[in-house]
Design a protein around this motif. Structure first.
Motif, PDB file in Angstrom:
ATOM      1  N   LYS A 101     -12.251  22.496  19.224  1.00  0.00           N
ATOM      2  CA  LYS A 101     -11.654  23.648  18.551  1.00  0.00           C
ATOM      3  C   LYS A 101     -11.447  23.379  17.055  1.00  0.00           C
ATOM      4  N   SER A 102     -10.865  22.229  16.741  1.00  0.00           N
ATOM      5  CA  SER A 102     -10.625  21.899  15.335  1.00  0.00           C
ATOM      6  C   SER A 102     -11.942  21.720  14.586  1.00  0.00           C
ATOM      7  N   ALA A 103     -12.924  21.105  15.236  1.00  0.00           N
ATOM      8  CA  ALA A 103     -14.233  20.935  14.609  1.00  0.00           C
ATOM      9  C   ALA A 103     -14.893  22.285  14.353  1.00  0.00           C
ATOM     10  N   PHE A 104     -14.710  23.216  15.290  1.00  0.00           N
ATOM     11  CA  PHE A 104     -15.273  24.553  15.116  1.00  0.00           C
ATOM     12  C   PHE A 104     -14.636  25.249  13.916  1.00  0.00           C
ATOM     13  N   ILE A 105     -13.313  25.142  13.792  1.00  0.00           N
ATOM     14  CA  ILE A 105     -12.625  25.781  12.666  1.00  0.00           C
ATOM     15  C   ILE A 105     -13.083  25.168  11.347  1.00  0.00           C
ATOM     16  N   ASN A 106     -13.227  23.851  11.289  1.00  0.00           N
ATOM     17  CA  ASN A 106     -13.699  23.204  10.074  1.00  0.00           C
ATOM     18  C   ASN A 106     -15.093  23.675   9.686  1.00  0.00           C
ATOM     19  N   ALA A 107     -15.968  23.800  10.678  1.00  0.00           N
ATOM     20  CA  ALA A 107     -17.321  24.279  10.408  1.00  0.00           C
ATOM     21  C   ALA A 107     -17.303  25.735   9.962  1.00  0.00           C
ATOM     22  N   LEU A 108     -16.418  26.537  10.580  1.00  0.00           N
ATOM     23  CA  LEU A 108     -16.295  27.947  10.196  1.00  0.00           C
ATOM     24  C   LEU A 108     -15.804  28.087   8.768  1.00  0.00           C
ATOM     25  N   LEU A 109     -14.805  27.292   8.387  1.00  0.00           N
ATOM     26  CA  LEU A 109     -14.291  27.342   7.017  1.00  0.00           C
ATOM     27  C   LEU A 109     -15.357  26.929   6.007  1.00  0.00           C
ATOM     28  N   THR A 110     -16.142  25.923   6.362  1.00  0.00           N
ATOM     29  CA  THR A 110     -17.209  25.471   5.472  1.00  0.00           C
ATOM     30  C   THR A 110     -18.227  26.573   5.242  1.00  0.00           C
ATOM     31  N   MET A 111     -18.586  27.297   6.302  1.00  0.00           N
ATOM     32  CA  MET A 111     -19.548  28.384   6.178  1.00  0.00           C
ATOM     33  C   MET A 111     -18.957  29.552   5.387  1.00  0.00           C
ATOM     34  N   MET A 112     -17.705  29.914   5.688  1.00  0.00           N
ATOM     35  CA  MET A 112     -17.070  31.044   4.999  1.00  0.00           C
ATOM     36  C   MET A 112     -16.820  30.738   3.529  1.00  0.00           C
ATOM     37  N   ALA A 113     -16.606  29.443   3.205  1.00  0.00           N
ATOM     38  CA  ALA A 113     -16.280  29.061   1.828  1.00  0.00           C
ATOM     39  C   ALA A 113     -17.414  29.350   0.859  1.00  0.00           C
ATOM     40  N   GLN A 114     -18.638  29.511   1.384  1.00  0.00           N
ATOM     41  CA  GLN A 114     -19.778  29.785   0.510  1.00  0.00           C
ATOM     42  C   GLN A 114     -19.662  31.151  -0.156  1.00  0.00           C
ATOM     43  N   LYS A 115     -18.918  32.086   0.472  1.00  0.00           N
ATOM     44  CA  LYS A 115     -18.807  33.436  -0.081  1.00  0.00           C
ATOM     45  C   LYS A 115     -17.363  33.892  -0.283  1.00  0.00           C
ATOM     46  N   ASP A 116     -16.409  33.160   0.306  1.00  0.00           N
ATOM     47  CA  ASP A 116     -15.011  33.602   0.262  1.00  0.00           C
ATOM     48  C   ASP A 116     -14.159  32.525  -0.401  1.00  0.00           C
ATOM     49  N   PRO A 117     -13.602  32.798  -1.599  1.00  0.00           N
ATOM     50  CA  PRO A 117     -12.771  31.792  -2.279  1.00  0.00           C
ATOM     51  C   PRO A 117     -11.503  31.447  -1.501  1.00  0.00           C
ATOM     52  N   VAL A 118     -11.009  32.381  -0.679  1.00  0.00           N
ATOM     53  CA  VAL A 118      -9.822  32.098   0.124  1.00  0.00           C
ATOM     54  C   VAL A 118     -10.136  31.009   1.152  1.00  0.00           C
ATOM     55  N   ALA A 119     -11.279  31.126   1.802  1.00  0.00           N
ATOM     56  CA  ALA A 119     -11.687  30.112   2.771  1.00  0.00           C
ATOM     57  C   ALA A 119     -11.937  28.769   2.093  1.00  0.00           C
ATOM     58  N   ALA A 120     -12.485  28.812   0.868  1.00  0.00           N
ATOM     59  CA  ALA A 120     -12.720  27.570   0.131  1.00  0.00           C
ATOM     60  C   ALA A 120     -11.397  26.856  -0.149  1.00  0.00           C
ATOM     61  N   ALA A 121     -10.371  27.620  -0.507  1.00  0.00           N
ATOM     62  CA  ALA A 121      -9.058  27.020  -0.760  1.00  0.00           C
ATOM     63  C   ALA A 121      -8.427  26.514   0.529  1.00  0.00           C
ATOM     64  N   ALA A 122      -8.700  27.195   1.642  1.00  0.00           N
ATOM     65  CA  ALA A 122      -8.112  26.807   2.934  1.00  0.00           C
ATOM     66  C   ALA A 122      -8.659  25.484   3.445  1.00  0.00           C
ATOM     67  N   GLN A 123      -9.808  25.041   2.928  1.00  0.00           N
ATOM     68  CA  GLN A 123     -10.386  23.786   3.382  1.00  0.00           C
ATOM     69  C   GLN A 123      -9.482  22.593   3.073  1.00  0.00           C
ATOM     70  N   ARG A 124      -8.589  22.743   2.096  1.00  0.00           N
ATOM     71  CA  ARG A 124      -7.655  21.656   1.774  1.00  0.00           C
ATOM     72  C   ARG A 124      -6.654  21.442   2.899  1.00  0.00           C
ATOM     73  N   TYR A 125      -6.485  22.445   3.765  1.00  0.00           N
ATOM     74  CA  TYR A 125      -5.502  22.358   4.851  1.00  0.00           C
ATOM     75  C   TYR A 125      -6.172  22.415   6.220  1.00  0.00           C
ATOM     76  N   LYS A 126      -7.429  22.000   6.264  1.00  0.00           N
ATOM     77  CA  LYS A 126      -8.169  22.106   7.522  1.00  0.00           C
ATOM     78  C   LYS A 126      -7.569  21.170   8.572  1.00  0.00           C
ATOM     79  N   PRO A 127      -7.661  21.535   9.851  1.00  0.00           N
ATOM     80  CA  PRO A 127      -7.082  20.717  10.928  1.00  0.00           C
ATOM     81  C   PRO A 127      -7.796  19.379  11.063  1.00  0.00           C
ATOM     82  N   ILE A 128      -7.079  18.413  11.615  1.00  0.00           N
ATOM     83  CA  ILE A 128      -7.608  17.067  11.808  1.00  0.00           C
ATOM     84  C   ILE A 128      -8.409  17.021  13.103  1.00  0.00           C
ATOM     85  N   GLN A 129      -9.608  16.415  13.021  1.00  0.00           N
ATOM     86  CA  GLN A 129     -10.427  16.217  14.218  1.00  0.00           C
ATOM     87  C   GLN A 129     -10.176  14.825  14.772  1.00  0.00           C
TER      88      GLN A 129
END
Length: 280
Positions: free
Chosen positions: A19-47
């Motif tokens: 689940k956490s790995a999926f969220i990290n991968a999702l944030l990485t993909m969304m960060a390419q077009k969404d600055p909010v997702a790019a900022a959220a990567q700093r708080y991504k869950p621990i795998q």
């Protein structure tokens, strides 16, 4: 993924299913077009390979006007993670892309057939081959840390008792092997097949991986392949610890060869009845 309210989403599921790995991968993909997702990567869950790393819901500002929650995993008693020692859990976690281990290996010159042999998947699974065709192939999909060993079935009991904890791990070490419950669940499988051009099924072991069963592998066909039937039945016996579940499902397409035979279909009534059911 469950939609709550006001554009809030939560990801729920068993412990250690990614689940956490999926969220990290999702944030990485969304960060390419969404600055909010790019900022959220700093708080991504621990795998982690250890269950219980996510102790409570983690709120992530994943996109503008919405939230995504990572949640603690549900601990299910029928998975392998529920029966192995805590220090052995990392060996159950895939470390890279899954690549099947094939037996017999079509790249190696060998006339060896599977009938009368047993496979040990670490110390957690034993598969006895009772009746298959000369060109039958098994492909194991699971963590690479679990080594696969093939021995004659008549020697399998002695081999397991001697090598458990050393060659067959987990459990790791003779002390844990002495405390190990053994492979108490035994399930006999009669696998019917009709189309020799596609795998008959996957034999899945809850929380570990699955074994693809190909009745007739084109690369292993012998000179007597014209005598091989277009349909029939294969006999296997699978041993696992209690209360780990074994279930048979339609084959999952993996890689390029999966695209050659895969056709989507709904589950039959029998498959619906026999598939595992979860009650929470």
């Amino acid at each position: 993924m469950q939609h709550q309210v006001n554009n809030e989403f939560s990801l729920q599921g068993s412990a250690n299913v990614g689940k956490s790995a999926f969220i990290n991968a999702l944030l990485t993909m969304m960060a390419q077009k969404d600055p909010v997702a790019a900022a959220a990567q700093r708080y991504k869950p621990i795998q982690s390979a250890v269950p219980g790393t996510t102790l409570g819901p983690i709120q992530i500002e994943a996109f503008l006007g919405g939230k995504l929650y990572d949640t603690p995993g549900l601990h299910l008693h029928h998975r392998q993670a529920a029966v192995v020692h805590a220090e052995d859990l990392p060996s159950l976690a895939p470390r890279s892309r899954l690549r099947g281990q094939q037996y017999p290996n079509p790249l190696m010159a060998s006339d060896e057939e599977l009938d009368g042999f047993s496979f040990f998947w670490g110390g957690l699974v034993r598969v006895d081959i009772l009746k298959v065709l000369p060109s039958t192939r098994l492909t194991f999909y699971g963590p690479k840390a679990l080594q696969i060993h093939m021995v004659p079935t008549v020697e399998a009991d002695e081999f397991y008792e001697k090598e458990l904890g050393t060659l067959l791990t987990p459990p790791n070490g003779k002390q844990r092997a002495g405390e190990w419950m053994g492979l108490e669940t035994k399930r006999e499988l009669r696998i019917k097949f009709e189309d020799p051009k596609r795998p008959a099924c996957d034999v899945a072991v809850s929380g570990l991986g699955w074994i693809r069963v190909e009745p007739i592998c084109e690369l292993l066909k012998t000179s007597d392949s014209r005598l091989q039937p277009s349909g029939g039945e294969l006999h296997l016996t699978v041993h696992v610890p209690k209360p780990v579940e074994i279930f048979v499902r339609p084959p999952m397409p993996v890689g390029q060869d999966g695209g050659e035979w895969y056709q989507y279909r709904e589950l039959t009534e029998v498959e619906q009845e026999t598939r595992p059911k979860w009650f929470f």
